[in-house]
Design a protein around this motif. Structure first.
Motif, mmCIF file in Angstrom:
data_model
loop_
_atom_site.group_PDB
_atom_site.id
_atom_site.type_symbol
_atom_site.label_atom_id
_atom_site.label_comp_id
_atom_site.label_asym_id
_atom_site.label_seq_id
_atom_site.Cartn_x
_atom_site.Cartn_y
_atom_site.Cartn_z
ATOM 1 N N SER A 197 2.980 -2.039 2.291
ATOM 2 C CA SER A 197 3.559 -2.391 0.990
ATOM 3 C C SER A 197 5.016 -2.806 1.120
ATOM 4 C CB SER A 197 3.453 -1.206 0.027
ATOM 5 O OG SER A 197 2.115 -0.866 -0.206
ATOM 6 N N SER A 198 5.762 -2.147 1.983
ATOM 7 C CA SER A 198 7.183 -2.461 2.143
ATOM 8 C C SER A 198 7.391 -3.880 2.654
ATOM 9 C CB SER A 198 7.845 -1.453 3.092
ATOM 10 O OG SER A 198 7.312 -1.579 4.395
ATOM 11 N N TYR A 199 6.456 -4.372 3.468
ATOM 12 C CA TYR A 199 6.560 -5.741 3.982
ATOM 13 C C TYR A 199 6.174 -6.786 2.937
ATOM 14 C CZ TYR A 199 7.269 -3.993 8.728
ATOM 15 O OH TYR A 199 7.785 -3.384 9.848
ATOM 16 N N LEU A 200 5.361 -6.372 1.966
ATOM 17 C CA LEU A 200 4.911 -7.298 0.924
ATOM 18 C C LEU A 200 5.845 -7.338 -0.279
ATOM 19 C CD1 LEU A 200 1.093 -6.473 0.883
ATOM 20 C CD2 LEU A 200 2.198 -8.441 1.943
ATOM 21 N N ALA A 201 6.797 -6.443 -0.334
ATOM 22 C CA ALA A 201 7.684 -6.315 -1.496
ATOM 23 C C ALA A 201 8.355 -7.618 -1.923
ATOM 24 C CB ALA A 201 8.737 -5.236 -1.219
ATOM 25 N N PRO A 202 8.881 -8.446 -0.995
ATOM 26 C CA PRO A 202 9.559 -9.689 -1.416
ATOM 27 C C PRO A 202 8.670 -10.620 -2.238
ATOM 28 C CG PRO A 202 10.074 -9.191 0.867
ATOM 29 C CD PRO A 202 9.007 -8.223 0.458
ATOM 30 N N ALA A 203 7.376 -10.672 -1.939
ATOM 31 C CA ALA A 203 6.465 -11.545 -2.683
ATOM 32 C C ALA A 203 6.373 -11.114 -4.144
ATOM 33 C CB ALA A 203 5.079 -11.531 -2.034
ATOM 34 N N PHE A 204 6.432 -9.840 -4.399
ATOM 35 C CA PHE A 204 6.348 -9.331 -5.767
ATOM 36 C C PHE A 204 7.651 -9.547 -6.522
ATOM 37 C CE2 PHE A 204 2.766 -7.446 -3.767
ATOM 38 C CZ PHE A 204 1.838 -7.219 -4.763
ATOM 39 N N GLU A 205 8.762 -9.469 -5.816
ATOM 40 C CA GLU A 205 10.056 -9.692 -6.452
ATOM 41 C C GLU A 205 10.181 -11.137 -6.938
ATOM 42 O OE1 GLU A 205 12.823 -8.374 -3.530
ATOM 43 O OE2 GLU A 205 12.424 -6.238 -3.879
ATOM 44 N N LEU A 206 9.451 -12.062 -6.303
ATOM 45 C CA LEU A 206 9.475 -13.469 -6.721
ATOM 46 C C LEU A 206 8.881 -13.657 -8.111
ATOM 47 C CD1 LEU A 206 8.447 -15.383 -3.453
ATOM 48 C CD2 LEU A 206 10.680 -15.398 -4.578
ATOM 49 N N ILE A 207 7.971 -12.768 -8.504
ATOM 50 C CA ILE A 207 7.370 -12.895 -9.842
ATOM 51 C C ILE A 207 7.913 -11.813 -10.789
ATOM 52 C CG2 ILE A 207 5.278 -14.067 -9.081
ATOM 53 C CD1 ILE A 207 3.810 -11.412 -9.154
ATOM 54 N N GLY A 208 9.119 -11.365 -10.498
ATOM 55 C CA GLY A 208 9.815 -10.463 -11.416
ATOM 56 C C GLY A 208 9.371 -9.027 -11.385
ATOM 57 N N LEU A 209 8.721 -8.596 -10.314
ATOM 58 C CA LEU A 209 8.258 -7.221 -10.209
ATOM 59 C C LEU A 209 9.021 -6.481 -9.120
ATOM 60 C CD1 LEU A 209 4.372 -7.731 -10.418
ATOM 61 C CD2 LEU A 209 5.915 -7.028 -12.260
ATOM 62 N N PRO A 210 9.231 -5.190 -9.292
ATOM 63 C CA PRO A 210 9.897 -4.418 -8.244
ATOM 64 C C PRO A 210 9.044 -4.373 -6.979
ATOM 65 C CG PRO A 210 8.965 -2.962 -9.899
ATOM 66 C CD PRO A 210 8.846 -4.348 -10.449
ATOM 67 N N GLY A 211 9.690 -4.217 -5.837
ATOM 68 C CA GLY A 211 8.982 -4.219 -4.570
ATOM 69 C C GLY A 211 7.877 -3.188 -4.482
ATOM 70 N N GLU A 212 8.059 -2.057 -5.157
ATOM 71 C CA GLU A 212 7.056 -0.986 -5.124
ATOM 72 C C GLU A 212 5.725 -1.401 -5.759
ATOM 73 O OE1 GLU A 212 11.030 0.878 -4.718
ATOM 74 O OE2 GLU A 212 10.145 -0.675 -5.971
#
Length: 321
Positions: free
Chosen positions: A59-74
């Motif tokens: 999950s920690s490695y995927l966090a940046p992809a989620f931040e791109l759509i306005g979501l926290p890395g968690e």
């Protein structure tokens, strides 16, 4: 004479019900056996991954992809949890991380599109769809719908979430919890699928499925789905893919729905299914039902018409779909 006719009609109905039970039980047994042979090993594997902290690391490695759509890395941990387990676990993670507002709404819809991958993908494969295609459809569909909702819902700064912590429970406690939940799941699967198969056969023998198909025909046209898929569509949207697998597979095996038609249906229900129970679970933590149902339904319709366009273009160029 009228009494005799009524008696004969009642007897005929009873015979049909007996026949439905006789036909349904062997099929229910084979389907539940197949489903549980996938569900139990998968859930055990996920328990191990969670216990060892592998899910949290990925999950920690995927966090940046989620931040791109306005979501926290968690958020990556929440979606991964839903992919490998179910909606119940995803909700537990969301509440433990104290997520709120638009973040929860967007994540809820993404989880509803992409959850229970291994079990549900096995069902989609068994009814004629490509495993890789279905996985890619659900992953990219999840992020696409997340990006759209991120632009539609009122914006706010990325919420600060409490950090993810791996489980501190001993392996024995975690294993006992898993064994108990797996036993309850097995009982639920056996009971629901058996009842559903009997119910489906009763509807079929009494001619009710044909009536349902005709009633839903206008809606099927809008969605781009063949009439033969109507009953399976209802099952997938009320009971979900895992519990509805018995009906969908039975429809294909008995030739009531061709594999081409089933593949079209799979493109829809891969991203839009279980429109009752799963949204209600998220509604219990404050997510609006409209945002969970309508976007997924629209996405399912769009995906089917894109698939139809793809088939048309392949036929024009002389390639078999």
């Amino acid at each position: 004479m009228q009494v005799n006719k009524g008696y004969q009609t009642r007897q005929s109905g009873k015979e049909k019900i007996k026949e439905a039970v006789k036909i349904a039980l062997p099929k229910a047994y084979s389907t539940t056996k197949w489903l549980l042979s996938i569900m139990i090993p998968v859930s055990f594997g996920v328990m191990i991954l969670n216990y060892t902290g592998v899910l949290a690391i990925v999950s920690s490695y995927l966090a940046p992809a989620f931040e791109l759509i306005g979501l926290p890395g968690e958020s990556a941990f929440v979606l991964l949890t839903s992919i490998f387990t179910n909606i119940y676990t995803a909700i537990a993670v969301i509440t433990s991380l104290e997520m709120q507002g638009r973040v929860v709404t967007i994540l809820a819809v993404m989880c509803l599109v992409a959850h229970g991958f291994i079990i549900e993908t096995a069902v989609l494969k068994k009814t004629g769809s490509s495993v890789l295609r279905m996985i890619l459809l659900r992953v990219f569909g999840s992020f696409a719908i997340g990006a759209v909702l991120n632009s539609l819902l009122p914006g706010e700064s990325i919420q600060q979430i409490s950090s993810i912590a791996t489980s501190k429970e001993s392996f024995s406690i975690m294993f006992l919890d898993w064994a108990q939940s797996s036993l309850l799941l097995a009982i639920k699967v056996i009971v629901l699928i058996t009842l559903l198969m009997i119910f489906q056969k009763i509807l079929e023998l009494f001619g009710i499925i044909k009536w349902i198909s005709k009633f839903l025909k206008p809606l099927q046209v809008v969605m781009g789905l063949p009439e033969s898929t109507s009953f399976s569509w209802i099952v997938a949207n009320t009971l979900g893919l895992a519990y509805g697998a018995a009906i969908i597979m039975e429809q294909v095996d008995e030739g009531k729905m061709s594999k081409e038609d089933a593949d079209l249906l799979n493109h829809h229900i891969a991203v839009s299914h279980s429109q009752l129970e799963d949204p209600l679970l998220f509604a219990a933590i404050g997510v609006p039902l409209g945002w969970m149902i309508i976007p997924r339904l629209i996405l399912g319709i769009v995906v089917v018409w894109i698939c139809r366009l793809e088939r048309f273009l392949k036929s024009v160029f002389g390639k078999k779909c």
